[in-house]
Design an enzyme around this catalytic site. Structure first.
Site, PDB file in Angstrom:
ATOM      1  N   TYR A 163     -14.226  45.867  25.939  1.00 29.47           N
ATOM      2  CA  TYR A 163     -13.919  46.926  25.102  1.00 29.47           C
ATOM      3  C   TYR A 163     -13.706  46.195  23.504  1.00 29.47           C
ATOM      4  O   TYR A 163     -14.544  45.558  23.548  1.00 29.47           O
ATOM      5  CB  TYR A 163     -12.809  47.801  25.376  1.00 29.47           C
TER       6      TYR A 163
ATOM      7  N   LYS B  89     -18.162  50.268  36.732  1.00 28.00           N
ATOM      8  CA  LYS B  89     -19.375  50.682  35.739  1.00 28.00           C
ATOM      9  C   LYS B  89     -20.280  49.339  35.835  1.00 28.00           C
ATOM     10  O   LYS B  89     -21.761  49.704  35.575  1.00 28.00           O
ATOM     11  CB  LYS B  89     -18.798  50.535  34.371  1.00 28.00           C
TER      12      LYS B  89
ATOM     13  N   SER C 278     -12.973  50.812  35.611  1.00 25.32           N
ATOM     14  CA  SER C 278     -13.972  50.473  35.051  1.00 25.32           C
ATOM     15  C   SER C 278     -15.014  49.306  35.258  1.00 25.32           C
ATOM     16  O   SER C 278     -16.136  49.231  34.886  1.00 25.32           O
ATOM     17  CB  SER C 278     -13.597  50.309  33.508  1.00 25.32           C
TER      18      SER C 278
ATOM     19  N   VAL D 102      -8.622  49.229  34.097  1.00 20.99           N
ATOM     20  CA  VAL D 102      -7.269  49.689  33.618  1.00 20.99           C
ATOM     21  C   VAL D 102      -6.418  49.587  34.880  1.00 20.99           C
ATOM     22  O   VAL D 102      -5.164  49.723  34.753  1.00 20.99           O
ATOM     23  CB  VAL D 102      -7.204  51.105  32.912  1.00 20.99           C
TER      24      VAL D 102
ATOM     25  N   TYR E  67     -18.015  60.424  38.211  1.00 21.04           N
ATOM     26  CA  TYR E  67     -17.366  59.239  37.135  1.00 21.04           C
ATOM     27  C   TYR E  67     -15.906  59.143  37.622  1.00 21.04           C
ATOM     28  O   TYR E  67     -15.687  57.773  38.013  1.00 21.04           O
ATOM     29  CB  TYR E  67     -17.285  59.652  35.694  1.00 21.04           C
TER      30      TYR E  67
END
Length: 320
Positions: free
Chosen positions: A255, A79, A76, A273, A203
């Site tokens: 998060y 992103k 991530s 992760v 993605y």
């Protein structure tokens, strides 16, 4: 356009080297390292004892420790770079499709997405990142979109040895049922222009970028320098856009653990992760850390501790 650079004195650099060595030595003894992301088979095979950390200063000085030269799956963290590209293509129009608020829920949750009629809370949770992938895909074929993401990361890191780990990408395609549910829910709410399988392909491939801490620290340097490459003086994004991305990293980058990270560390950062974290110390440095074991929020357990120790010892915080 040229941008200013912060040159650190030799004493400060020596202190930074000492701090990184101290962190590596202390965390090497730690037995509680969290749990690797075993729901993605290749990540389940990563040695939880791995630890790397790299700091790049604005004068180009790179200081690293541990396994900082070993590649890992950034997941991530990608992103951040995808969002940078999407803002370059669509500007503020993207905020009609994705919000800018912390979710307070796990990164893969669909609860708020359903309640809020297909508008993800922010671009760093999975649903929001899938929308960003859809925006990037709208002007290309999937393979071209993936290539564009890779080339952008190679460009900002000034390193061609950055690539997609196809083994990881295929594993994510084969096991990403929750992401497929999010994509279909977005499509049902008319917040996905392209076919869900094509968007998910983009993605999952961007998440499978393989980079080392040293490469990642270099790639994130422009965010610590108000959108400029402090080594070349070339502007990559505007000052305002860099501030906005950093703000999102601070409030949403970890998060439902973002508030605790801001409390403990105090700088903008984005986790993945795969156990990596990219942190930004505005005006000073970009930092990358990797320790595969995750805490209950899906963020690197020892990586967070390492950054907390670093920022405390170096007195780095956006809060003064």
């Amino acid at each position: 356009m040229k941008c200013s650079e912060t040159i650190k004195g030799n004493k400060v650099k020596q202190r930074l080297r000492e701090v990184l060595d101290e962190i590596g030595t202390e965390l090497q003894k730690e037995r509680l390292r969290g749990k690797v992301a075993d729901y993605i088979p290749p990540l389940a095979q990563v040695d939880p004892a791995k630890f790397g950390m790299a700091v790049m200063l604005h004068d180009g000085t790179l200081i690293s420790a541990g396994d900082a030269a070993e590649k890992f799956s950034v997941q991530s963290i990608s992103k951040v770079f995808a969002l940078t590209l999407a803002l370059g293509k669509r500007g503020d129009a993207i905020w009609h499709r994705v919000g800018r608020e912390p979710s307070g829920d796990p990164f893969n949750s669909s609860i708020l997405l359903e309640l809020e009629k297909g508008i993800p809370r922010n671009p760093f949770i999975n649903a929001g990142a899938i929308v960003i992938a859809d925006i990037l895909l709208s002007s290309h074929q999937p393979r071209e979109t993936i290539g564009e993401i890779v080339r952008f990361v190679q460009s900002v890191s000034e390193d061609d040895d950055i690539f997609i780990d196809e083994f990881v990408a295929r594993a994510e395609d084969h096991t990403g049922f929750n992401n497929a549910a999010l994509a279909n829910l977005l499509k049902a709410h008319k917040n996905l222009d392209n076919a869900p399988p094509h968007v998910l392909g983009v993605y999952h491939h961007q998440c499978a970028l393989a980079m080392s801490c040293e490469q990642l620290a270099r790639a994130g340097l422009f965010l610590s320098a108000s959108g400029c490459n402090p080594l070349s003086g070339h502007r990559i994004i505007s000052v305002e856009r860099a501030r906005r991305i950093n703000a999102l990293m601070m409030t949403c980058g970890h998060y439902d653990g973002s508030g605790d990270f801001a409390f403990r560390v105090g700088v903008p950062a984005k986790s993945g992760v795969g156990g990596g974290i990219l942190a930004v110390v505005p005006g000073i440095a970009s930092v990358a850390v990797w320790s595969p074991g995750l805490n209950q929020h899906g963020n690197s357990m020892l990586g967070t501790r390492a950054l907390e120790m670093l920022c405390r010892q170096m007195n780095w915080s956006v809060f003064g």
